[in-house]
Scaffold this motif. Structure first.
Motif, PDB file in Angstrom:
ATOM      1  N   PHE A 120      83.637 -36.141  40.943  1.00  0.00           N
ATOM      2  CA  PHE A 120      84.630 -36.426  39.907  1.00  0.00           C
ATOM      3  C   PHE A 120      85.959 -35.848  40.366  1.00  0.00           C
ATOM      4  O   PHE A 120      86.025 -34.676  40.758  1.00  0.00           O
ATOM      5  CB  PHE A 120      84.197 -35.802  38.573  1.00  0.00           C
ATOM      6  CG  PHE A 120      82.874 -36.338  38.109  1.00  0.00           C
ATOM      7  CD1 PHE A 120      82.798 -37.601  37.532  1.00  0.00           C
ATOM      8  CD2 PHE A 120      81.703 -35.606  38.276  1.00  0.00           C
ATOM      9  CE1 PHE A 120      81.577 -38.122  37.132  1.00  0.00           C
ATOM     10  CE2 PHE A 120      80.476 -36.119  37.880  1.00  0.00           C
ATOM     11  CZ  PHE A 120      80.408 -37.377  37.312  1.00  0.00           C
ATOM     12  N   THR A 121      86.987 -36.680  40.330  1.00  0.00           N
ATOM     13  CA  THR A 121      88.295 -36.185  40.756  1.00  0.00           C
ATOM     14  C   THR A 121      89.241 -36.131  39.566  1.00  0.00           C
ATOM     15  O   THR A 121      89.140 -36.974  38.671  1.00  0.00           O
ATOM     16  CB  THR A 121      88.911 -37.088  41.844  1.00  0.00           C
ATOM     17  OG1 THR A 121      88.985 -38.423  41.347  1.00  0.00           O
ATOM     18  CG2 THR A 121      88.113 -37.040  43.120  1.00  0.00           C
ATOM     19  N   TYR A 140      84.133 -41.512  44.716  1.00  0.00           N
ATOM     20  CA  TYR A 140      85.047 -40.813  43.801  1.00  0.00           C
ATOM     21  C   TYR A 140      85.084 -41.454  42.425  1.00  0.00           C
ATOM     22  O   TYR A 140      85.199 -42.683  42.304  1.00  0.00           O
ATOM     23  CB  TYR A 140      86.456 -40.806  44.393  1.00  0.00           C
ATOM     24  CG  TYR A 140      86.529 -40.077  45.711  1.00  0.00           C
ATOM     25  CD1 TYR A 140      86.605 -38.695  45.752  1.00  0.00           C
ATOM     26  CD2 TYR A 140      86.509 -40.776  46.925  1.00  0.00           C
ATOM     27  CE1 TYR A 140      86.662 -38.005  46.968  1.00  0.00           C
ATOM     28  CE2 TYR A 140      86.568 -40.109  48.143  1.00  0.00           C
ATOM     29  CZ  TYR A 140      86.644 -38.724  48.149  1.00  0.00           C
ATOM     30  OH  TYR A 140      86.697 -38.062  49.350  1.00  0.00           O
ATOM     31  N   VAL A 141      85.013 -40.635  41.407  1.00  0.00           N
ATOM     32  CA  VAL A 141      85.140 -41.100  40.024  1.00  0.00           C
ATOM     33  C   VAL A 141      86.386 -40.424  39.442  1.00  0.00           C
ATOM     34  O   VAL A 141      86.350 -39.243  39.088  1.00  0.00           O
ATOM     35  CB  VAL A 141      83.908 -40.713  39.180  1.00  0.00           C
ATOM     36  CG1 VAL A 141      84.045 -41.229  37.757  1.00  0.00           C
ATOM     37  CG2 VAL A 141      82.626 -41.212  39.830  1.00  0.00           C
ATOM     38  N   LEU A 143      89.105 -39.109  36.980  1.00  0.00           N
ATOM     39  CA  LEU A 143      89.199 -38.778  35.554  1.00  0.00           C
ATOM     40  C   LEU A 143      90.675 -38.728  35.171  1.00  0.00           C
ATOM     41  O   LEU A 143      91.521 -38.353  35.981  1.00  0.00           O
ATOM     42  CB  LEU A 143      88.535 -37.428  35.278  1.00  0.00           C
ATOM     43  CG  LEU A 143      87.102 -37.271  35.770  1.00  0.00           C
ATOM     44  CD1 LEU A 143      86.568 -35.882  35.441  1.00  0.00           C
ATOM     45  CD2 LEU A 143      86.192 -38.338  35.155  1.00  0.00           C
ATOM     46  N   TYR A 148      90.496 -35.677  30.795  1.00  0.00           N
ATOM     47  CA  TYR A 148      89.610 -35.722  31.955  1.00  0.00           C
ATOM     48  C   TYR A 148      88.139 -35.862  31.563  1.00  0.00           C
ATOM     49  O   TYR A 148      87.261 -35.166  32.070  1.00  0.00           O
ATOM     50  CB  TYR A 148      89.811 -34.449  32.816  1.00  0.00           C
ATOM     51  CG  TYR A 148      91.236 -34.257  33.283  1.00  0.00           C
ATOM     52  CD1 TYR A 148      91.723 -34.933  34.403  1.00  0.00           C
ATOM     53  CD2 TYR A 148      92.116 -33.416  32.592  1.00  0.00           C
ATOM     54  CE1 TYR A 148      93.044 -34.769  34.821  1.00  0.00           C
ATOM     55  CE2 TYR A 148      93.434 -33.247  33.011  1.00  0.00           C
ATOM     56  CZ  TYR A 148      93.879 -33.917  34.122  1.00  0.00           C
ATOM     57  OH  TYR A 148      95.178 -33.754  34.546  1.00  0.00           O
ATOM     58  N   ILE A 150      84.477 -37.679  31.265  1.00  0.00           N
ATOM     59  CA  ILE A 150      83.655 -38.536  32.136  1.00  0.00           C
ATOM     60  C   ILE A 150      83.087 -39.690  31.325  1.00  0.00           C
ATOM     61  O   ILE A 150      82.523 -39.475  30.248  1.00  0.00           O
ATOM     62  CB  ILE A 150      82.507 -37.717  32.767  1.00  0.00           C
ATOM     63  CG1 ILE A 150      83.094 -36.653  33.693  1.00  0.00           C
ATOM     64  CG2 ILE A 150      81.538 -38.633  33.521  1.00  0.00           C
ATOM     65  CD1 ILE A 150      82.073 -35.695  34.275  1.00  0.00           C
ATOM     66  N   TRP A 152      80.202 -41.781  31.317  1.00  0.00           N
ATOM     67  CA  TRP A 152      78.898 -41.736  31.991  1.00  0.00           C
ATOM     68  C   TRP A 152      78.339 -43.124  32.251  1.00  0.00           C
ATOM     69  O   TRP A 152      77.535 -43.317  33.176  1.00  0.00           O
ATOM     70  CB  TRP A 152      77.920 -40.878  31.203  1.00  0.00           C
ATOM     71  CG  TRP A 152      78.301 -39.413  31.286  1.00  0.00           C
ATOM     72  CD1 TRP A 152      78.953 -38.679  30.351  1.00  0.00           C
ATOM     73  CD2 TRP A 152      78.081 -38.533  32.404  1.00  0.00           C
ATOM     74  NE1 TRP A 152      79.157 -37.393  30.802  1.00  0.00           N
ATOM     75  CE2 TRP A 152      78.624 -37.270  32.057  1.00  0.00           C
ATOM     76  CE3 TRP A 152      77.484 -38.682  33.658  1.00  0.00           C
ATOM     77  CZ2 TRP A 152      78.585 -36.174  32.922  1.00  0.00           C
ATOM     78  CZ3 TRP A 152      77.441 -37.586  34.520  1.00  0.00           C
ATOM     79  CH2 TRP A 152      77.979 -36.363  34.145  1.00  0.00           C
ATOM     80  N   VAL A 155      79.565 -43.984  35.559  1.00  0.00           N
ATOM     81  CA  VAL A 155      78.851 -43.226  36.598  1.00  0.00           C
ATOM     82  C   VAL A 155      77.509 -43.899  36.877  1.00  0.00           C
ATOM     83  O   VAL A 155      77.101 -44.072  38.029  1.00  0.00           O
ATOM     84  CB  VAL A 155      78.628 -41.754  36.156  1.00  0.00           C
ATOM     85  CG1 VAL A 155      77.921 -40.969  37.257  1.00  0.00           C
ATOM     86  CG2 VAL A 155      79.952 -41.089  35.785  1.00  0.00           C
ATOM     87  N   HIS A 172      85.927 -26.518  34.797  1.00  0.00           N
ATOM     88  CA  HIS A 172      86.407 -27.344  35.903  1.00  0.00           C
ATOM     89  C   HIS A 172      87.736 -26.880  36.497  1.00  0.00           C
ATOM     90  O   HIS A 172      88.708 -26.661  35.776  1.00  0.00           O
ATOM     91  CB  HIS A 172      86.552 -28.784  35.385  1.00  0.00           C
ATOM     92  CG  HIS A 172      86.932 -29.763  36.443  1.00  0.00           C
ATOM     93  ND1 HIS A 172      88.219 -30.205  36.604  1.00  0.00           N
ATOM     94  CD2 HIS A 172      86.197 -30.368  37.403  1.00  0.00           C
ATOM     95  CE1 HIS A 172      88.261 -31.058  37.624  1.00  0.00           C
ATOM     96  NE2 HIS A 172      87.046 -31.166  38.116  1.00  0.00           N
ATOM     97  N   ASP A 183      77.563 -34.193  27.496  1.00  0.00           N
ATOM     98  CA  ASP A 183      77.685 -34.507  28.931  1.00  0.00           C
ATOM     99  C   ASP A 183      76.370 -34.206  29.641  1.00  0.00           C
ATOM    100  O   ASP A 183      75.909 -34.977  30.487  1.00  0.00           O
ATOM    101  CB  ASP A 183      78.792 -33.649  29.574  1.00  0.00           C
ATOM    102  CG  ASP A 183      80.181 -34.102  29.180  1.00  0.00           C
ATOM    103  OD1 ASP A 183      80.453 -35.311  29.232  1.00  0.00           O
ATOM    104  OD2 ASP A 183      81.007 -33.234  28.806  1.00  0.00           O
TER     105      ASP A 183
END
Ligand code: PMP
Ligand code: GLN
Length: 384
Positions: A120-121, A140-141, A143, A148, A150, A152, A155, A172, A183
């Protein structure tokens, strides 16, 4: 001197890490250094005294390869106390030369050519180069600021038979966001029917603010059985220069981890391991850490009152993001440099933690500093 031939670099896109670049720039220009994440306040005198005592008592030779058993035991006790998970200190805990080495070792022990690793970036900058050196492929995913979060479902779509690992990092760095129980439930759900390994970077486990609970992988047995958990005493006890951390993992993953660890560092410095073990025996040495950093975050944000920065209070870590779009149109890398050179406050531009750098106008400031440092830096920031 130059090597008299062409070197085919293994890391063509990598240059010197932003942390070295910004700290050097801060030093050169005598700026308040809120860039690289390290505290500028005193270390616990008790902890220092423990180190001296261990050295004086003669504990100055190699520690066991897996780490001093005293420290492995204390890490296991703390993990059980905080997260209700039992890790066997003999087989499932290893002491490392900081979180960085633990991360590198975990990647090296498990990632093969063509393996895909979901990142995750913005992402901490040591992950991707380590994966690439193993022949793996970071997926790369990105955010999005300011939350930020996610997605899912997105993903889940990236998972295929080449997906070897998912890297998570809560709290993070650099965004200061934290994972919720929701999450974790999503992560559990998308890894239920496959053998994906999770690498959980939890070096900021003790800086979850506002009374929230740290969502350690260790709380979730179904996740823990497929995970490496990485910790750092440098972060926990404000001794980033000591470079001592740890890894927790189920026995068979840890067996592989140690095969690499033994040739990467063999073992970590003895008196400091033993001193930290002693220090961990008193839970008062870690359970109050969130209060300290919450105070510092609030102090920094209050001191920025009236500035033109946009602030979303950080939830964890000791970093605060500030959006400067009301102040300048410059790229964050340029603005961060100018802020250091002309205004004497150093920060970290967040775009460097993305694979495809964004145009977000966001800088990261470390508030693990004495009030005086924060006050002086904030005073400058308020005048921009
Ligand atoms: N992961 C993250 C997210 C970090 O910010 C850092 C920096 N402390 C590390 C790992 C590495 O930790 P250490 O300093 O113990 O090597
Ligand atoms: N983790 C620290 C940060 O994010 C720095 C670590 C380093 O300098 N490599 O600022």
């Amino acid at each position: 001197m130059e090597y008299p031939s062409n070197i085919s670099t293994k890391l063509p896109k990598v240059s010197t890490t932003i942390f070295s670049v910004m700290s050097a720039l801060a030093k050169e220009h005598n700026a308040y250094n809120l860039s690289q994440g390290f505290p500028d306040f005193e270390v616990s005198p008790k902890l220092i005294e423990h180190v001296h005592a261990e050295m004086r008592a003669g504990f100055n030779q190699y520690a066991p390869m897996e780490g001093a058993i005293e420290l492995r035991e204390q890490v296991a006790i703390k993990t059980e106390k905080l997260y209700g998970a039992h890790y066997n200190p003999e087989k499932e805990v290893t002491i490392t030369a900081g979180g960085t080495q633990a991360l590198y070792t975990a990647f090296t022990a498990t990632i093969r050519e063509e393996d895909e690793v979901i990142l995750f970036t913005p992402a901490y900058d040591s992950y991707a180069p380590a994966i690439e050196l193993c022949g793996g492929k970071p997926i790369y995913v990105p955010l999005e600021a300011p939350h930020y979060k996610i997605d899912w479902n997105e993903v889940k779509k990236l998972i295929n038979r080449r997906t070897r690992m998912i890297v998570i990092n809560t709290p993070h760095n650099p965004t200061g966001t934290i994972f919720s129980a929701d999450d974790m439930a999503h992560l559990e759900s998308i890894t239920r029917d496959n053998d994906i390994i999770i690498l959980s970077d939890e070096v900021y486990e003790h800086t979850v603010l506002d009374g929230f609970q740290h969502q350690s992988i260790a709380r979730y047995p179904k996740l823990a059985e497929r995970s490496f958990i990485i910790g750092s005493f440098g972060k926990t006890f404000n001794v980033t220069g000591w470079k001592v951390g740890f890894c927790l993992a189920p026995t068979n993953l840890m067996r592989e981890f140690r095969k690499v660890h033994q040739y990467m560092v063999f073992s970590v410095n003895t008196p400091i391991q033993r001193a930290i073990a002693e220090f961990l025996k008193d839970e008062n040495n870690y359970i109050h850490i969130p209060d300290l950093f919450q105070e510092k975050r609030d102090f920094f944000i209050r001191a920025l009152n009236g500035s033109r920065f946009k602030v979303t209070p950080t939830q964890g870590t000791y970093f605060q993001l500030l959006n400067y779009s009301n102040i300048s149109d410059e790229k964050d890398t340029e603005f961060a440099k100018r802020l250091t050179v002309e205004h004497k406050v150093a920060s970290i531009p967040v775009s460097v933690f993305y694979h495809n750098p964004t145009r977000d106008q966001v800088l990261r400031f470390c508030f693990a500093k004495q009030e005086e440092t924060l006050e002086k830096a904030a005073d400058i920031l308020c005048r921009l």
